[in-house]
Scaffold this motif. Sequence first.
Motif, short mmCIF file in Angstrom:
data_model
loop_
_atom_site.label_atom_id
_atom_site.label_comp_id
_atom_site.label_asym_id
_atom_site.label_seq_id
_atom_site.Cartn_x
_atom_site.Cartn_y
_atom_site.Cartn_z
N SER A 129 58.55 22.70 40.76
CA SER A 129 58.66 21.30 40.35
C SER A 129 59.94 20.67 40.88
CB SER A 129 58.60 21.22 38.82
OG SER A 129 58.69 19.89 38.40
N PHE A 132 59.67 20.36 44.72
CA PHE A 132 58.72 19.28 44.99
C PHE A 132 59.40 17.92 44.81
CE2 PHE A 132 55.29 16.53 43.15
CZ PHE A 132 54.51 16.41 44.29
N SER A 133 60.15 17.78 43.72
CA SER A 133 60.88 16.55 43.44
C SER A 133 61.93 16.28 44.53
CB SER A 133 61.53 16.64 42.07
OG SER A 133 62.29 15.49 41.80
N ARG A 136 60.21 14.99 47.67
CA ARG A 136 59.80 13.58 47.51
C ARG A 136 61.01 12.66 47.57
NH1 ARG A 136 55.95 13.37 42.43
NH2 ARG A 136 58.03 13.58 41.63
N ILE A 159 54.86 18.88 51.26
CA ILE A 159 54.84 18.32 49.89
C ILE A 159 53.49 18.60 49.22
CG2 ILE A 159 54.82 16.15 48.59
CD1 ILE A 159 57.05 15.20 50.56
N LYS A 160 52.41 18.40 49.96
CA LYS A 160 51.08 18.67 49.40
C LYS A 160 50.90 20.16 49.08
CE LYS A 160 48.68 14.72 51.35
NZ LYS A 160 48.27 14.08 50.11
N TYR A 162 53.33 22.23 48.13
CA TYR A 162 54.06 22.50 46.89
C TYR A 162 53.38 21.86 45.69
CZ TYR A 162 57.64 24.88 49.46
OH TYR A 162 58.30 25.80 50.24
N GLU A 163 52.73 20.74 45.92
CA GLU A 163 51.95 20.12 44.84
C GLU A 163 50.82 21.06 44.41
OE1 GLU A 163 50.17 15.72 43.86
OE2 GLU A 163 50.02 16.44 45.94
N LEU A 166 52.20 23.82 42.35
CA LEU A 166 52.51 23.35 41.00
C LEU A 166 51.24 23.31 40.14
CD1 LEU A 166 54.84 22.40 39.27
CD2 LEU A 166 54.49 20.09 40.15
N VAL A 167 50.15 22.82 40.68
CA VAL A 167 48.87 22.80 39.95
C VAL A 167 48.46 24.24 39.62
CG1 VAL A 167 46.40 22.30 40.17
CG2 VAL A 167 48.09 20.60 40.90
#
Length: 179
Positions: A129, A132-133, A136, A159-160, A162-163, A166-167
């Motif tokens: 998280s 990822f932040s 961004r 980024i996608k 790491y997104e 995170l999911v």
Amino acid sequence: MMKPTPLAYALIGLTIQEPRSGYALRKVFETTPIGIFSSSPGSIYPALKKLVENNLLTQNESAQQQTKPVYHPTDLGRKWYYDWVTMPVTITEVANNIDIVLLRFAFHESITDTKATYQFLKSFQKSVSKHFSNLRDFMNSEMGKALSVHGALAMQNGIKGYEAHLVWAEEAIKEFEEC
């Protein structure tokens, strides 16, 4: 005393799952997703030798073939392995060694401590998280806005990714909250 590498930890972990010969360990690296490590004899056998020299593995002759030593973890090897598998995930690991972090998670199956697995997943989620932040924020900064189209698209891909991690972490945490 040596500081084990991820390869050394993987070798210890595989021998915890099942005592194996060097050849059998090489085959695991050749035939499974753990193939992030080289299966060459020039990397596997020196690593096994160092692990034996440092009392992290022992070897004995196989009952089937007296010419192939079979490797077994020592109590010290098990302790080092457990500490490695369960240590909290850092942002640096997430950014630079996500494959090794996920290998550590996969090796959690060899320990029975679901609380440690849950804590590992929470630290993974927190680090992913944060990273990822940070990515961004970079994309919204002057430097990020100045990237070429190719650079921006490459960053968006990261980024996608790491997104998605995170999911996955959130879903995995739910699995272990129920345990």
